[in-house]
Design a protein around this motif. Structure first.
Motif, PDB file in Angstrom:
ATOM      1  N   ARG A  86      -0.798   2.839  -0.408  1.00  0.00           N
ATOM      2  CA  ARG A  86      -1.061   3.131  -1.819  1.00  0.00           C
ATOM      3  C   ARG A  86      -0.604   2.015  -2.747  1.00  0.00           C
ATOM      4  NH1 ARG A  86      -2.814   8.201  -2.670  1.00  0.00           N
ATOM      5  NH2 ARG A  86      -2.581   9.706  -0.964  1.00  0.00           N
ATOM      6  N   ARG A  87       0.445   1.310  -2.365  1.00  0.00           N
ATOM      7  CA  ARG A  87       0.950   0.244  -3.227  1.00  0.00           C
ATOM      8  C   ARG A  87       0.175  -1.063  -3.056  1.00  0.00           C
ATOM      9  NH1 ARG A  87       7.093   0.561  -1.358  1.00  0.00           N
ATOM     10  NH2 ARG A  87       5.939   0.794   0.593  1.00  0.00           N
ATOM     11  N   HIS A  88      -0.600  -1.165  -1.988  1.00  0.00           N
ATOM     12  CA  HIS A  88      -1.382  -2.378  -1.728  1.00  0.00           C
ATOM     13  C   HIS A  88      -2.788  -1.968  -1.286  1.00  0.00           C
ATOM     14  CE1 HIS A  88       2.863  -3.476  -1.163  1.00  0.00           C
ATOM     15  NE2 HIS A  88       2.508  -4.642  -1.680  1.00  0.00           N
ATOM     16  N   PRO A  89      -3.605  -1.505  -2.212  1.00  0.00           N
ATOM     17  CA  PRO A  89      -4.902  -0.937  -1.833  1.00  0.00           C
ATOM     18  C   PRO A  89      -6.029  -1.955  -1.649  1.00  0.00           C
ATOM     19  CG  PRO A  89      -4.560  -0.681  -4.185  1.00  0.00           C
ATOM     20  CD  PRO A  89      -3.314  -1.323  -3.652  1.00  0.00           C
ATOM     21  N   TRP A  90      -5.800  -3.217  -2.008  1.00  0.00           N
ATOM     22  CA  TRP A  90      -6.904  -4.174  -2.012  1.00  0.00           C
ATOM     23  C   TRP A  90      -6.848  -5.060  -0.767  1.00  0.00           C
ATOM     24  CZ3 TRP A  90     -10.237  -2.940  -5.664  1.00  0.00           C
ATOM     25  CH2 TRP A  90      -9.759  -2.247  -6.777  1.00  0.00           C
TER      26      TRP A  90
END
Length: 388
Positions: free
Chosen positions: A169-173
């Protein structure tokens, strides 16, 4: 549907394009800074655009008596598999199959060889694919990463599709996804913001067990707007290259950082480890090429510039999808606009080039003795090459 038929060996038929000609003489690794020469017998429709040479000061050049590797294209085929622009295309590990995905979410799996008995699939997906990779050991498995953070596993023999969450969730890309050549493992690099790798999470996902085996958050790299990566032959070492020129070498099993290199390059778009894993090659969007030692000194070994016309022609800058390396790491294939150019890495000399697409190339790939280029016009060109 292929746009040509292969003849009986008496000569080219239809759109089969024969490129075999005299061998192109490439200079040795001189000061590795010479601008590339364009062979006269290649594509006469394109005039060479000479880029300025970088400063030679403080560059240590490794002399060699080995002749430069020259690749020549022997045949090109053009395929009409899609009705929309193609955004992704990948060879299977053997080069026998191609997976291609277009702007209308249509995924096709097909063989460029008309006599192949491999399955041919067409799937209209209900999710958007952001990356895909073939399993290097189980060659019938194709992995698709969607925008919601799931990895889908497609069995190309049965056309069955499984889905597994790997979302952070903190690094979705997602920035890149690499398959291991030693196991059914995927290395993913994700960022906290789109087109920004200032803060990234690296994740190791075991496809066989459908679980995450390791993950690590890596600190920011100033001024970076993207990150690319490469794995060595047995997936024990990974190189993460930030667009800002910082290189992070990590243990691909524990994901711990083992070394860092500041290349001082800007707009880095591709990185690759040499076959002997003694050095790495860094490529920028403008075609600058640098080789760095992986020994303790991490010194700059050589630098040169690929003659791609990036400073003179619009839309000619490279990105990670339009740079590929041959399996022996002797040559690099780039697609600055609508055709692929093959350069020798040591000399930066142009070996050969493909015919042009009608529109810009969106992605290229290399496997075995083949390379492909997929275009926004919906066509795929597959070229066979050989070393001369």
């Amino acid at each position: 549907i292929t746009a040509h038929e292969v003849g009986d060996g008496s000569g080219p038929v239809g759109l089969v394009e024969d490129h075999i000609g005299p061998a192109v003489v490439s200079p040795r690794l001189l000061p590795a800074l010479s601008t590339s020469g364009r062979p006269a017998e290649l594509d006469h429709t394109t005039e060479p655009v000479h880029t300025s040479e970088p400063d030679r000061a403080a560059v240590h050049v490794v002399p060699t008596d080995e002749p430069s590797s020259v690749l020549r294209i022997s045949q090109e085929d053009i395929f009409l598999e899609h009705n929309a622009g193609i955004s992704m295309a990948k060879f299977s590990a053997s080069g026998e199959l191609i997976a291609s995905y277009d702007d209308e979410s249509v995924l096709r799996v097909w063989a460029p060889d008309p006599s192949s008995t491999q399955p041919k699939l067409k799937n209209e997906l209900d999710f958007a694919v952001t990356a895909m990779a073939w399993d290097r050991r189980h060659t019938h498995l194709l992995y698709l990463y969607d925008e919601s953070g799931f990895i889908h596993t497609l069995n190309t023999k049965s056309n069955l599709l499984g889905r597994h969450p790997v979302f952070d969730r903190r690094h979705p890309w997602l920035q890149c996804m690499l398959p291991s050549a030693a196991s059914s493992t995927l290395l993913t690099v994700c960022s906290a913001k789109p087109e920004s790798s200032s803060d990234v999470a690296v994740l190791l996902w075991d496809a066989a067990a459908s679980r995450t085996v390791a993950s690590r958050r890596l600190p920011a790299s100033p001024d970076a707007h993207g990150v690319c990566a490469a794995l060595n032959h047995n997936a024990t070492l990974a190189a993460l290259a930030y667009s800002s020129g910082h290189i992070r070498l990590i243990d691909a099993r524990s994901l711990e950082t083992v070394a860092t290199i500041n290349t001082a390059q800007r707009d880095v778009c591709a990185v690759e480890l040499s076959r002997d894993e003694d050095s790495l090659v860094v490529v920028t969007e403008s075609g600058a090429l640098t080789r760095w030692s992986l020994r303790k000194s991490h010194e700059l070994l050589a630098e040169s510039s690929l003659d791609i016309g990036a400073s003179a022609l619009p839309d000619s800058r490279l990105d990670c999808d339009r740079v590929a390396f041959t399996s022996d790491r002797d040559c690099i294939v780039v697609a600055p606009r609508d055709q692929c150019l093959i350069f020798n890495i040591d000399s930066a000399s142009l070996s050969d080039c493909t015919r042009r697409h009608k529109d810009l190339i969106s992605v290229i790939d290399v496997a075995a003795d083949r390379m492909l280029s997929a275009s926004e016009d919906g066509t795929v060109r597959v070229a066979q090459y050989r070393k001369v």
